[in-house]
Design an enzyme around this catalytic site. Structure first.
Site, PDB file in Angstrom:
ATOM      1  CE  LYS A 117      -4.385  -1.540   1.799  1.00  0.00           C
ATOM      2  NZ  LYS A 117      -5.461  -1.325   2.755  1.00  0.00           N
ATOM      3  CE  LYS A 201      -6.008  -7.645  -1.733  1.00  0.00           C
ATOM      4  NZ  LYS A 201      -6.163  -7.466  -0.333  1.00  0.00           N
ATOM      5  CE  LYS A 204     -13.226  -2.935   0.946  1.00  0.00           C
ATOM      6  NZ  LYS A 204     -12.458  -2.821   2.173  1.00  0.00           N
TER       7      LYS A 204
HETATM    8  P1  TYM Z   1     -10.770  -5.490   3.833  1.00  0.00           P
HETATM    9  O1  TYM Z   1     -11.704  -4.387   4.078  1.00  0.00           O
HETATM   10  O2  TYM Z   1      -9.672  -5.272   2.838  1.00  0.00           O
HETATM   11  O3  TYM Z   1     -11.526  -6.796   3.393  1.00  0.00           O
HETATM   12  C1  TYM Z   1     -12.632  -7.282   4.140  1.00  0.00           C
HETATM   13  C2  TYM Z   1     -12.662  -8.795   4.116  1.00  0.00           C
HETATM   14  O4  TYM Z   1     -12.770  -9.277   2.779  1.00  0.00           O
HETATM   15  C3  TYM Z   1     -11.713 -10.189   2.496  1.00  0.00           C
HETATM   16  N1  TYM Z   1     -11.300 -10.010   1.105  1.00  0.00           N
HETATM   17  C4  TYM Z   1     -11.203 -11.011   0.225  1.00  0.00           C
HETATM   18  N2  TYM Z   1     -11.457 -12.336   0.338  1.00  0.00           N
HETATM   19  C5  TYM Z   1     -11.286 -13.105  -0.766  1.00  0.00           C
HETATM   20  N3  TYM Z   1     -10.880 -12.592  -1.966  1.00  0.00           N
HETATM   21  C6  TYM Z   1     -10.611 -11.274  -2.127  1.00  0.00           C
HETATM   22  N4  TYM Z   1     -10.241 -10.787  -3.297  1.00  0.00           N
HETATM   23  C7  TYM Z   1     -10.774 -10.420  -0.992  1.00  0.00           C
HETATM   24  N5  TYM Z   1     -10.625  -9.078  -0.793  1.00  0.00           N
HETATM   25  C8  TYM Z   1     -10.941  -8.841   0.499  1.00  0.00           C
HETATM   26  C9  TYM Z   1     -10.589  -9.799   3.451  1.00  0.00           C
HETATM   27  O5  TYM Z   1      -9.689 -10.858   3.675  1.00  0.00           O
HETATM   28  C10 TYM Z   1     -11.357  -9.425   4.694  1.00  0.00           C
HETATM   29  O6  TYM Z   1     -11.685 -10.574   5.455  1.00  0.00           O
HETATM   30  N6  TYM Z   1      -7.700  -5.231   7.738  1.00  0.00           N
HETATM   31  C11 TYM Z   1      -9.015  -5.694   7.320  1.00  0.00           C
HETATM   32  C12 TYM Z   1     -10.157  -5.113   8.143  1.00  0.00           C
HETATM   33  C13 TYM Z   1     -10.004  -5.319   9.613  1.00  0.00           C
HETATM   34  C14 TYM Z   1     -10.207  -6.555  10.316  1.00  0.00           C
HETATM   35  C15 TYM Z   1      -9.980  -6.221  11.694  1.00  0.00           C
HETATM   36  C16 TYM Z   1     -10.531  -7.837   9.924  1.00  0.00           C
HETATM   37  C17 TYM Z   1      -9.703  -4.356  10.513  1.00  0.00           C
HETATM   38  N7  TYM Z   1      -9.675  -4.892  11.772  1.00  0.00           N
HETATM   39  C18 TYM Z   1     -10.088  -7.194  12.677  1.00  0.00           C
HETATM   40  C19 TYM Z   1     -10.635  -8.825  10.934  1.00  0.00           C
HETATM   41  C20 TYM Z   1     -10.416  -8.497  12.288  1.00  0.00           C
HETATM   42  C21 TYM Z   1      -9.216  -5.263   5.872  1.00  0.00           C
HETATM   43  O7  TYM Z   1      -8.660  -4.295   5.430  1.00  0.00           O
HETATM   44  O8  TYM Z   1     -10.129  -5.993   5.214  1.00  0.00           O
END
Ligand code: TYM
Length: 338
Positions: A117, A201, A204
C-alpha cells in the site's frame, strides 16, 4: 501459549474504503452470516482503518452506510450479531496505544500489506498505515475474540495479533489473559482474483471497474463483466489439478464453486471438456441468482440511513460493554492508576 478459558467469540471487520465486491462476500461476509447462529459474533466497520489513507469525509460516511447495508442485505441479523462502527467504541483506540508499546518494529517491518500500500514512497505514507495491524490486533483482542473469519490476504495480520496477545500475556505474566485468535480462512472463496488479471486479488481499489463484480451490480453489469473476463483458449479440465498454471480459469471455477457450495472438482465433473463459451454464461447465471437479490436489498436499505445509523449506535453500545471491561482490566495489569 495461552491457557485462555473464556467463551468462544467471533469477530471480524471490513474497511469502509470502497464498494463491496464478490471477494469481500465470498472471503468474509458469507462466513459471517453462517457463523452468527453458531457462536457469539461481532461484526464491525473499520472506519478508523479506512483513514490510514485519505478519505473524503462525505464519501467515508456514505461508504460506512454502504457496508452496514451490505451486512444486513447479505443476511446478518443485528439482533443476533453485534454490528457496529469501530470509531463508535473508544476502547479500540485505547488498547491500540498499549499494543503499540508491545509490538516490535521488526514485526511491523515484515508486513507485506504495508509495503504494497505504501509503494515506493514510504516516507510519505501515514504513520497510521504503518501501525494499522496493531489497531487490528486491538479490534480483535478488545473482545477477547477466539475466531476471526477473513480472506487469505489477512493471514499475516492475524499472525501479528497472535504475537501481540502472546507477548502481552508473557510480559505481564498473565498466561491466560488474552486468547490467541484463530483465523478462519479455509474454503474456495478465500482468495478471489481480479477478472482481468488472475495474478492480482479482486480489490476495492482496482482502477478497472471490469476487474471486480460489485454487490450492487445489476444482472446486465454482472453478465457483461463475466463475458469480458480474461481467460485462455483451452477447454476446462475434468479435475482441479488440471487448473495449475491457469490462474484465470482457476479463479472462475473457484467463484462457481464458492457460490454453489461445491468443490472445484465437482464443478469440473460437470464442465470438464467444455469451453468458456459454455462455462461463462452458466457462471453469469449463478452469480446473478446469488448476488442479484443482495444488490436489490442493498439499494432498499441504503435509502434509509437513519435506520442504519440506529443499528450502528445500538451495536456500538453493546460492543462497548465488553470492550470497556477489557480495557479496564488491561489498565490495571499494566499498572495505570484507576
Ligand atoms: P478489507 O476491508 O480489505 O476486506 C474485508 C474482508 O474481505 C476479504 N477479502 C477477500 N477475500 C477473498 N478474496 C478477495 N479478493 C478479498 N478481498 C478482500 C478480506 O480478507 C477481509 O476478510 N484489515 C481488514 C479489516 C479489519 C479486520 C480487523 C478484519 C480491521 N480490523 C479485525 C478482521 C479483524 C481489511 O482491510 O479488510
Amino acid at each position: 501459549m495461552t491457557g485462555y478459558k473464556g467463551p468462544e467469540r467471533v469477530l471480524s471487520g471490513i474497511q469502509t474504503s470502497g464498494e463491496m465486491h464478490l471477494g469481500n462476500y465470498l472471503g468474509a461476509i458469507k462466513k459471517f452470516v453462517a457463523l452468527q447462529h453458531e457462536r457469539q459474533c461481532l461484526y464491525f466497520l473499520a472506519d478508523m482503518h479506512a483513514i490510514t489513507v485519505w478519505q473524503d469525509p462525505e464519501r467515508l460516511r456514505a461508504q460506512t452506510f454502504h457496508i452496514v447495508a451490505t451486512y444486513l442485505a447479505c443476511g446478518i441479523d443485528p439482533k443476533v450479531a453485534t454490528v457496529f462502527h469501530q470509531s463508535g467504541v473508544h476502547a479500540h483506540a485505547e488498547l491500540a496505544w498499549i499494543f503499540n508499546c508491545i509490538a516490535r518494529l521488526g514485526w511491523l517491518d515484515r508486513m507485506t500489506q504495508f509495503k504494497d500500500k505504501a509503494g515506493k514512497d514510504k516516507e510519505r505514507a501515514s504513520v497510521g498505515l504503518y501501525t494499522y495491524p496493531v489497531l487490528q490486533a486491538a479490534d480483535i483482542l478488545v473482545y477477547k475474540a477466539t475466531h476471526v473469519p477473513v480472506g487469505e490476504d489477512q493471514k499475516q495480520h492475524l499472525e501479528l495479533s497472535r504475537d501481540i496477545a502472546g507477548k502481552f500475556n508473557h510480559d505481564y505474566d498473565k498466561p491466560d489473559f488474552f486468547p490467541l485468535p484463530e483465523p478462519l480462512i479455509q474454503g474456495p472463496g478465500a482468495r478471489i482474483m481480479s477478472l482481468r488479471d488472475g495474478s492480482k486479488k479482486m480489490s476495492k481499489s482496482d482502477a478497472s471497474e471490469n476487474a471486480s463484480i460489485f454487490l450492487r451490480d445489476d444482472a446486465d453489469a454482472i453478465a457483461r463483466k463475466i463475458k469480458k473476463a480474461t481467460t485462455d483458449p483451452e477447454v476446462l479440465p475434468s479435475e482441479a489439478k488440471g487448473l495449475e498454471g491457469r490462474p484465470e480459469a482457476a479463479n472462475l471455477v473457484g467463484i462457481y464453486a464458492a457460490l454453489s457450495g461445491k468443490t472445484s472438482d465437482e464443478v469440473l465433473a460437470e464442465f470438464g471438456g467444455k469451453g468458456f463459451g459454455v462455462f461463462k454464461p452458466a457462471l453469469a447465471e449463478l452469480v446473478v441468482e446469488k448476488i442479484g437479490p443482495i444488490g436489490e436489498e442493498l439499494r432498499r436499505l441504503e435509502a434509509d440511513p437513519g435506520h442504519l445509523q440506529s443499528v450502528l449506535r445500538e451495536g456500538a453500545r453493546r460492543a462497548a460493554a465488553i470492550a470497556d471491561e477489557t480495557v479496564r482490566e488491561v489498565k490495571e495489569i499494566v499498572g495505570f492508576v484507576g
